[in-house]
Design an enzyme around this catalytic site. Structure first.
Site, short mmCIF file in Angstrom:
data_model
loop_
_atom_site.label_atom_id
_atom_site.label_comp_id
_atom_site.label_asym_id
_atom_site.label_seq_id
_atom_site.Cartn_x
_atom_site.Cartn_y
_atom_site.Cartn_z
N GLY A 105 2.84 2.47 10.82
CA GLY A 105 3.80 3.55 10.64
C GLY A 105 4.54 3.95 11.91
N GLY A 162 3.01 -1.02 4.31
CA GLY A 162 3.05 0.41 4.02
C GLY A 162 4.48 0.84 3.74
N GLY A 163 5.14 1.40 4.74
CA GLY A 163 6.47 1.98 4.58
C GLY A 163 7.47 1.06 3.88
N GLU A 218 -6.78 4.81 7.96
CA GLU A 218 -6.58 6.23 7.63
C GLU A 218 -7.83 6.81 6.98
OE1 GLU A 218 -2.92 5.50 5.54
OE2 GLU A 218 -1.99 4.98 7.45
N HIS A 248 -9.49 1.33 5.03
CA HIS A 248 -8.21 1.49 5.74
C HIS A 248 -8.42 2.43 6.93
CE1 HIS A 248 -4.08 2.57 6.61
NE2 HIS A 248 -3.72 1.49 5.95
N GLU A 295 -5.12 -4.66 10.75
CA GLU A 295 -4.12 -3.61 10.92
C GLU A 295 -4.36 -2.87 12.23
OE1 GLU A 295 -2.34 -2.57 6.76
OE2 GLU A 295 -3.76 -1.05 7.39
N SER A 350 3.72 -1.95 10.37
CA SER A 350 5.17 -2.05 10.56
C SER A 350 5.73 -3.44 10.21
CB SER A 350 5.57 -1.64 11.97
OG SER A 350 5.20 -0.29 12.21
N ASN A 365 0.87 -1.17 0.00
CA ASN A 365 0.00 0.00 0.00
C ASN A 365 0.91 1.23 0.00
OD1 ASN A 365 -1.80 2.05 0.47
ND2 ASN A 365 -2.41 1.37 2.52
N LYS A 372 0.16 4.24 -0.30
CA LYS A 372 -0.48 5.43 0.30
C LYS A 372 -0.27 6.66 -0.59
CE LYS A 372 -0.20 3.21 4.78
NZ LYS A 372 -0.11 3.31 6.23
P1 13P Z 1 3.15 0.49 7.73
O1 13P Z 1 3.68 -0.79 7.12
O2 13P Z 1 3.88 1.70 7.23
O3 13P Z 1 3.06 0.40 9.21
O4 13P Z 1 1.66 0.66 7.18
C1 13P Z 1 0.78 -0.40 7.28
C2 13P Z 1 -0.44 -0.06 6.52
O5 13P Z 1 -1.19 0.81 6.91
C3 13P Z 1 -0.69 -0.77 5.26
O6 13P Z 1 -1.96 -0.53 4.78
#
Ligand code: 13P
Length: 252
Positions: free
Chosen positions: A174, A235-236, A99, A97, A168, A214, A11, A13
């Site tokens: 993050g 994510g990251g 967010e 999600h 999640e 993470s 993802n 983002k």
């Molecule tokens: P991180 O891997 O950056 O923690 O993000 C996870 C996420 O929200 C994937 O959708």
């Protein structure tokens, strides 16, 4: 044959320009173009979908979007429909999600509309659920997750088989703070029990449940070894080709 094929999705983002996205997708394709052991999915921003779609078209890597609207078309300024995503050869769409729930007011009812619209358009929804730190510390994790899963995935019957759930925990996104494999496994097994209640054990056994929060090369193997952890939503660590590819290899 394994009951559930692992699925690792990146993802991205709100990151990467079109040219950056093209470069990242091309680097990932160099390593994973023929990957069949794991379903690999890239979810760039809307603006980069076309470029990434073209870049991975001759590989086994699939495309996903990060959101969509539930109506098929109409006066919804700024929104994008399921058929528009299909037009770009998207196979997946991330829905609900945290967010989107936190910053854009998405409720379980909205997520439920979107899930049904995605399935009707032949897009596979990746439906995100997860508790906040406050909820976990108050001992409310299962209650929160049950509500989200039941209300986001209501009324699907056999279609539930085509849904992917992503657990999640918000406090792990993050933050560099990952759920331990045991903590994650407990919640994944709980989600599967809730899915059984929504359908039946046979259906629930086929639904893939990803972990997100993470996840990185250093912790992916242990998480992915757990019986109910069927992949990752990254994510990251998905913004870097090497770390994403390494996570995928841990899922093989
Ligand atoms: P991180 O891997 O950056 O923690 O993000 C996870 C996420 O929200 C994937 O959708």
């Amino acid at each position: 044959m394994k009951l559930r094929k692992k699925i690792i999705a990146g993802n991205w983002k709100m990151n990467k320009t079109i040219s950056d996205a093209q470069e990242l997708a091309a680097s990932i394709k160099l390593e994973l173009a023929e990957c069949r052991e794991v379903d690999v999915v890239l979810c760039p921003s809307f603006t980069a979908l076309k470029t990434v779609s073209d870049t991975i078209s001759d590989s086994s890597i699939k495309l996903g979007a990060q959101n969509m609207h539930w109506e098929p078309d109409g006066a919804y300024t700024g929104e994008i429909s399921a058929s528009m995503l299909r037009d770009l050869y998207c196979h997946y769409v991330i829905l609900g999600h945290s967010e989107r729930r936190t910053y854009f007011g998405e409720t379980d009812a909205i997520v439920s509309h979107k899930v049904k619209a995605a399935l009707a358009a032949n897009l596979l929804p990746i439906v995100c659920v997860g508790e906040s730190l406050e909820e976990r510390e108050a001992g409310r994790t299962e209650e929160v997750i049950q509500t989200q899963v039941e209300n986001s995935l209501t009324g699907l019957a056999a279609e539930l088989k085509r849904v992917i759930v992503a657990y999640e925990p918000i406090w792990a996104i993050g933050t560099g703070r990952t759920a331990t494999p045991e903590m994650a496994q407990d919640v994944h097994a709980f989600i599967r029990r809730v899915l059984t209640g929504l359908s039946d054990a046979e259906t629930a056994e086929t639904v893939r449940i990803q972990y997100g929060g993470s996840m990185k090369p250093a912790n992916a193997a242990e998480l992915l070894a757990k019986p109910d952890i069927d992949g990752g939503l990254i994510g990251g660590a998905a913004l870097d080709a090497r770390s994403f590819v390494e996570i995928v290899r841990h899922g093989m």
